[in-house]
Design a protein around this motif. Structure first.
Motif, mmCIF file in Angstrom:
data_model
loop_
_atom_site.group_PDB
_atom_site.id
_atom_site.type_symbol
_atom_site.label_atom_id
_atom_site.label_comp_id
_atom_site.label_asym_id
_atom_site.label_seq_id
_atom_site.Cartn_x
_atom_site.Cartn_y
_atom_site.Cartn_z
ATOM 1 N N THR A 257 -100.120 -50.058 57.133
ATOM 2 C CA THR A 257 -99.934 -49.684 58.450
ATOM 3 C C THR A 257 -101.047 -50.745 59.259
ATOM 4 O O THR A 257 -102.363 -50.583 58.749
ATOM 5 N N TYR B 14 -103.348 -52.564 61.933
ATOM 6 C CA TYR B 14 -104.015 -52.502 63.455
ATOM 7 C C TYR B 14 -103.425 -53.495 64.480
ATOM 8 O O TYR B 14 -103.461 -54.765 63.991
ATOM 9 N N SER C 5 -102.333 -45.802 64.655
ATOM 10 C CA SER C 5 -101.687 -44.703 64.106
ATOM 11 C C SER C 5 -101.101 -43.845 65.496
ATOM 12 O O SER C 5 -101.272 -44.126 66.387
ATOM 13 N N THR D 233 -95.874 -44.111 68.357
ATOM 14 C CA THR D 233 -95.390 -45.509 68.035
ATOM 15 C C THR D 233 -95.317 -45.952 69.623
ATOM 16 O O THR D 233 -95.196 -47.453 69.520
ATOM 17 N N ARG E 266 -92.080 -49.936 62.310
ATOM 18 C CA ARG E 266 -92.286 -50.528 61.290
ATOM 19 C C ARG E 266 -91.270 -50.907 60.451
ATOM 20 O O ARG E 266 -91.467 -51.985 59.772
ATOM 21 N N SER F 157 -91.026 -54.524 61.287
ATOM 22 C CA SER F 157 -92.350 -55.112 61.521
ATOM 23 C C SER F 157 -92.496 -55.710 62.909
ATOM 24 O O SER F 157 -92.655 -57.012 62.859
#
Lengths: 115, 113
Positions: A30, A32, A52, A55, A69, A72
């Motif tokens: 995950t 930053y 985190s 989203t 995610r 990406s």
């Protein structure tokens, strides 16, 4: 190695139109993630960041970004662009564990706003 | 508002001169950084420091050197400037512990003739 890609070097939008700036990153865990804005002759100012949680993150000046995610991606959006938004926008990912402050930047997207 | 200052903002010098770019922050941040930015290009990390007497080289090789004698001060020095050093140099700081967010100065634009 981590990397950041901003596919659009230059974007022109009309004032009042919506905006989306694309950012894709390469990182296994995950990340930053950050978006910075740079006005001509100035340093960089943080627009928003994601570490985190939710989203969809809200930033300053009416900007928001969504972390996806599966793609990406961490695209920056604004529903209605103002002439003062014309600037260079940089997406960045935190290197390593993310909170070292060592950032990897994309090449930047130059935003031009038409009256 | 972040309080990080860079001087000079603009500098034009001749080849072979020694120059020092100053960077100071009043936020008490432990971490400080120097990034190099060429026109239309991404920023590249050239030096960083995690505290007094700590300095490290970044990902982009640079002939410059840095020092960190005081928390608030992180100067960058070029002993003998060359035209290839022409660039914008951005100083930044970050709190520790922190989230990796950087606070940037306004930059020093160096031109070596």
């Amino acid at each position: 190695a981590q990397s950041v890609t901003q596919p659009d070097i230059h974007i022109t939008v009309s004032e009042g139109a919506s905006l989306e700036l694309r950012c894709n990153y390469s990182y296994g865990a995950t990340p930053y993630l950050f978006w910075y804005v740079q006005s001509p002759g100035q340093g960089l100012q943080l627009l928003l960041k994601y570490f985190s949680g939710d989203t969809l993150v809200q930033g300053i000046k009416g900007f928001e970004a969504e972390f996806k995610r599966s793609q990406s991606s961490f695209n920056l959006r604004k529903p209605s662009v103002h002439w003062s938004d014309a600037a260079e926008y940089f997406c960045a990912v935190g290197e390593g564990s993310g909170n070292t402050g060592k950032l990897i930047f994309g090449q930047g997207t130059t935003l031009q706003v038409k009256p | 508002e972040a309080d990080i200052y860079q001087t000079p903002r603009y500098l034009v010098i001749g080849t072979g001169k020694k120059i020092t770019l100053e960077c100071s922050q009043t936020m008490g941040h432990d971490k400080m950084y120097w990034y190099q930015q060429d026109p239309g290009m991404e920023l590249h990390l050239i030096h960083y420091s995690y505290g007094v007497n700590s300095t490290e080289k970044g990902d982009l090789s640079s002939e410059s050197t840095v020092s960190r004698i005081r928390t608030e001060h992180f100067p960058l020095t070029l002993e003998s400037a060359r035209p290839s050093h022409t660039s914008q140099y951005l100083c930044a700081s970050s709190p520790s512990p922190g989230s990796g967010e950087l606070f940037f100065g306004e930059g020093s634009r160096l031109t070596v003739l």
